[in-house]
Design a protein around this motif. Structure first.
Motif, PDB file in Angstrom:
ATOM      1  N   ARG A   1     -15.725 -13.033  -3.567  1.00  0.00           N
ATOM      2  CA  ARG A   1     -16.599 -12.033  -2.922  1.00  0.00           C
ATOM      3  C   ARG A   1     -15.848 -11.306  -1.807  1.00  0.00           C
ATOM      4  NH1 ARG A   1     -19.250 -11.920   1.833  1.00  0.00           N
ATOM      5  NH2 ARG A   1     -21.138 -10.641   1.968  1.00  0.00           N
ATOM      6  N   GLU A   2     -15.125 -12.046  -0.983  1.00  0.00           N
ATOM      7  CA  GLU A   2     -14.386 -11.432   0.123  1.00  0.00           C
ATOM      8  C   GLU A   2     -13.371 -10.419  -0.394  1.00  0.00           C
ATOM      9  OE1 GLU A   2     -12.892 -10.548   3.911  1.00  0.00           O
ATOM     10  OE2 GLU A   2     -14.755 -11.563   3.328  1.00  0.00           O
ATOM     11  N   ILE A   3     -12.667 -10.780  -1.454  1.00  0.00           N
ATOM     12  CA  ILE A   3     -11.677  -9.859  -2.024  1.00  0.00           C
ATOM     13  C   ILE A   3     -12.363  -8.623  -2.596  1.00  0.00           C
ATOM     14  CG2 ILE A   3      -9.957  -9.592  -3.853  1.00  0.00           C
ATOM     15  CD1 ILE A   3      -9.316 -12.590  -3.431  1.00  0.00           C
ATOM     16  N   ALA A   4     -13.451  -8.855  -3.332  1.00  0.00           N
ATOM     17  CA  ALA A   4     -14.155  -7.735  -3.966  1.00  0.00           C
ATOM     18  C   ALA A   4     -14.668  -6.738  -2.935  1.00  0.00           C
ATOM     19  CB  ALA A   4     -15.300  -8.259  -4.817  1.00  0.00           C
ATOM     20  N   LEU A   5     -15.157  -7.255  -1.789  1.00  0.00           N
ATOM     21  CA  LEU A   5     -15.750  -6.375  -0.786  1.00  0.00           C
ATOM     22  C   LEU A   5     -14.721  -5.766   0.160  1.00  0.00           C
ATOM     23  CD1 LEU A   5     -18.940  -8.425   0.200  1.00  0.00           C
ATOM     24  CD2 LEU A   5     -18.781  -6.488  -1.356  1.00  0.00           C
ATOM     25  N   SER A   6     -13.637  -6.491   0.416  1.00  0.00           N
ATOM     26  CA  SER A   6     -12.679  -6.021   1.421  1.00  0.00           C
ATOM     27  C   SER A   6     -11.493  -5.272   0.832  1.00  0.00           C
ATOM     28  CB  SER A   6     -12.162  -7.210   2.242  1.00  0.00           C
ATOM     29  OG  SER A   6     -11.370  -8.077   1.440  1.00  0.00           O
ATOM     30  N   ARG A   7     -11.339  -5.313  -0.498  1.00  0.00           N
ATOM     31  CA  ARG A   7     -10.195  -4.673  -1.151  1.00  0.00           C
ATOM     32  C   ARG A   7     -10.694  -3.689  -2.212  1.00  0.00           C
ATOM     33  NH1 ARG A   7      -5.351  -5.851   1.194  1.00  0.00           N
ATOM     34  NH2 ARG A   7      -4.415  -5.290  -0.815  1.00  0.00           N
ATOM     35  N   PRO A   8     -11.176  -2.531  -1.795  1.00  0.00           N
ATOM     36  CA  PRO A   8     -11.688  -1.560  -2.767  1.00  0.00           C
ATOM     37  C   PRO A   8     -10.633  -1.245  -3.832  1.00  0.00           C
ATOM     38  CG  PRO A   8     -12.213  -0.878  -0.533  1.00  0.00           C
ATOM     39  CD  PRO A   8     -11.280  -2.038  -0.409  1.00  0.00           C
ATOM     40  N   GLY A   9     -11.076  -1.190  -5.068  1.00  0.00           N
ATOM     41  CA  GLY A   9     -10.176  -0.924  -6.184  1.00  0.00           C
ATOM     42  C   GLY A   9      -9.615  -2.168  -6.827  1.00  0.00           C
ATOM     43  N   THR A  10      -9.843  -3.321  -6.190  1.00  0.00           N
ATOM     44  CA  THR A  10      -9.367  -4.582  -6.766  1.00  0.00           C
ATOM     45  C   THR A  10     -10.462  -5.172  -7.652  1.00  0.00           C
ATOM     46  OG1 THR A  10      -7.982  -5.035  -4.841  1.00  0.00           O
ATOM     47  CG2 THR A  10      -8.541  -6.906  -6.242  1.00  0.00           C
ATOM     48  N   ARG A  11     -10.091  -5.556  -8.863  1.00  0.00           N
ATOM     49  CA  ARG A  11     -11.035  -6.198  -9.777  1.00  0.00           C
ATOM     50  C   ARG A  11     -10.887  -7.710  -9.646  1.00  0.00           C
ATOM     51  NH1 ARG A  11     -10.826  -7.966 -15.258  1.00  0.00           N
ATOM     52  NH2 ARG A  11     -12.896  -8.010 -16.206  1.00  0.00           N
ATOM     53  N   VAL A  12     -12.003  -8.419  -9.581  1.00  0.00           N
ATOM     54  CA  VAL A  12     -11.997  -9.865  -9.421  1.00  0.00           C
ATOM     55  C   VAL A  12     -12.648 -10.517 -10.628  1.00  0.00           C
ATOM     56  CG1 VAL A  12     -12.772 -11.800  -7.996  1.00  0.00           C
ATOM     57  CG2 VAL A  12     -12.117  -9.656  -6.911  1.00  0.00           C
ATOM     58  N   VAL A  13     -11.997 -11.575 -11.138  1.00  0.00           N
ATOM     59  CA  VAL A  13     -12.552 -12.359 -12.243  1.00  0.00           C
ATOM     60  C   VAL A  13     -12.564 -13.830 -11.825  1.00  0.00           C
ATOM     61  CG1 VAL A  13     -12.400 -12.992 -14.676  1.00  0.00           C
ATOM     62  CG2 VAL A  13     -11.599 -10.750 -13.920  1.00  0.00           C
ATOM     63  N   VAL A  14     -13.739 -14.445 -11.865  1.00  0.00           N
ATOM     64  CA  VAL A  14     -13.874 -15.870 -11.566  1.00  0.00           C
ATOM     65  C   VAL A  14     -13.965 -16.631 -12.878  1.00  0.00           C
ATOM     66  CG1 VAL A  14     -15.250 -17.642 -10.398  1.00  0.00           C
ATOM     67  CG2 VAL A  14     -15.074 -15.340  -9.405  1.00  0.00           C
ATOM     68  N   PHE A  15     -13.163 -17.679 -13.017  1.00  0.00           N
ATOM     69  CA  PHE A  15     -13.165 -18.516 -14.217  1.00  0.00           C
ATOM     70  C   PHE A  15     -13.833 -19.852 -13.892  1.00  0.00           C
ATOM     71  CE2 PHE A  15      -9.214 -15.965 -14.274  1.00  0.00           C
ATOM     72  CZ  PHE A  15      -9.458 -15.194 -15.400  1.00  0.00           C
ATOM     73  N   GLU A  16     -14.877 -20.202 -14.632  1.00  0.00           N
ATOM     74  CA  GLU A  16     -15.628 -21.427 -14.375  1.00  0.00           C
ATOM     75  C   GLU A  16     -15.888 -22.174 -15.679  1.00  0.00           C
ATOM     76  OE1 GLU A  16     -17.597 -24.558 -13.436  1.00  0.00           O
ATOM     77  OE2 GLU A  16     -16.750 -23.304 -11.831  1.00  0.00           O
TER      78      GLU A  16
END
Length: 399
Positions: free
Chosen positions: A20-35
């Motif tokens: 969440r922190e990366i997604a909100l603080s780094r515009p243009g960065t795509r985040v994928v969580v693997f669970e």
């Protein structure tokens, strides 16, 4: 670097907070969580007692201390913004013997160094004013210590990730991590996803997943099951807030305590018994693979040689309610085995060094494009949003 894809392994509260922190603080960065599970917060987060720690216990200057204090402020604001439960019910850390007073004074000084708000010493008489059913000769009172619902917080983090254009891929057990030109390939069987950087927040499986990424062999994870009793509904008025013992500095566990929950129930516990499986929430759950791995690790035998007497005591309490409640009665003399029923259990991912030392502070390793959270014990849930800031800064510090 913009337009990167960042992978995060693990959808517990630390992994989700980081994504969440990366997604909100780094515009243009795509985040994928693997669970690997079919829902978020299935393991340590989902079995958490819900306490928001104020920072009393942690060595000043340690990551635990710094990130806990910062994390409380972030979590309180987040829960208020999202209308999630956050109740400042207060905590008493109670001394019941004269030989505990020195440790309590050390704890008080440590908490002052950590800027724990409104902490004060209270006398035997003041204990009774705050908690009429609690015994003790002196205590520390932390009125700002709170309780929350960490699984609900984790679900809200997951919503924030997807709302920001990220993805939480459930049912994706990571089976291999391979460095490829310019990035990392994360695989689950034949399903493969390429990311530019990878963050490992795998909790109970953190050492196993780190080995897939060619990280060091230590520390190893030793699973300790913490079992709880529940006060019967007609006895929940025995405590108003959190009631804790003065902790034994030899152990990272805080001892049997009384924990009101946001649903109105009150837990008593936990004990700390060696689990026979990493996800061994029941005594009947045994994993031969986990046991073989534990037996092959020299640190496990050294730990056992040092602490076997305590282990025997904890196992006795696991099987017999009267033995379990013996310590609890020191703090609430009116409570007994007839006042409780068996509750749930959690499993703590306790990191262990080769020399048999139980790792206390957070440990975060960096291996090229991979960042591995190797130890994130309590207060990791409290500190999760601050841990996320810390990891994000470490990951992108060279950008």
């Amino acid at each position: 670097m913009a337009d990167e894809t960042i992978g995060v392994v693990g959808a517990g509260i630390v992994g989700l907070a980081t994504a969440r922190e990366i997604a909100l603080s780094r515009p243009g960065t795509r985040v994928v969580v693997f669970e690997k599970e079919q829902e978020v917060s299935r393991h340590q987060t989902g079995h958490n007692s819900g306490v928001v720690h104020a920072g009393i216990y942690y060595t000043p200057g340690s990551l635990k201390a710094d990130l806990c204090v910062r994390g409380v402020a972030l979590l309180r604001a987040y829960c208020q913004d999202r209308q999630l439960p956050y109740q400042e019910i207060g905590k008493l850390v109670v001394a019941v013997r004269e030989d505990e007073l020195g440790r309590m004074e050390n704890l008080y000084q440590r908490a002052r160094n950590n800027h724990v708000p409104e902490l004060r010493k209270v006398s035997r008489e003041e204990i009774k004013e705050l908690e009429p059913h609690v015994g003790g000769i002196a205590a520390l009172h932390s009125p700002r210590t709170a309780i929350t619902d960490y699984p609900a917080v984790a679900r809200a983090f997951a919503e924030d990730i997807t709302d920001s254009g990220g993805e939480v891929r459930l049912g994706f057990p990571v089976t291999s991590i391979t460095t490829v030109p310019g990035g990392i390939e994360v695989a689950s069987g034949q399903d493969r996803v390429r990311v530019d950087r990878l963050i490992l927040c795998a909790g109970l499986q953190s050492d196993s997943v780190a080995r897939l990424a060619q990280d060091s062999q230590e520390p190893r994870i030793v699973p300790f099951r913490g079992e709880y009793m529940l006060l019967r509904p007609d006895r929940t008025d025995l405590v108003r807030g959190l009631v804790y013992p003065v902790p034994d500095p030899r152990y990272p566990f805080l001892g049997v305590h009384f924990t009101p929950r946001v649903d109105g129930s009150v837990e008593v516990g936990p004990n700390a018994v060696l689990a026979l499986a990493r996800e061994g929430y029941r005594r009947s759950r045994v994993s031969p693979r986990d046991l073989v791995g534990l037996a092959a690790y020299p640190g496990a035998w050294k730990m056992a040689a040092r602490h076997w007497r305590t282990g025997v005591k904890e196992y006795r309490g696991s099987f017999f309610a009267a033995a379990f409640m013996k310590d609890a009665r020191l703090y609430v003399p009116g409570v007994g085995a007839r006042d409780v029923v068996r509750g749930g259990a959690g499993v703590r991912a306790q990191a262990l060094d080769r020399d048999g030392t139980l790792v206390d502070d957070f440990r975060i390793h960096r291996v090229g494009r991979i960042t591995a959270v190797r130890n994130a014990p309590s207060p990791a849930a409290t500190a999760s949003m601050a841990i996320a800031e810390h990891i994000t800064a470490a990951v992108f510090g060279d950008s």
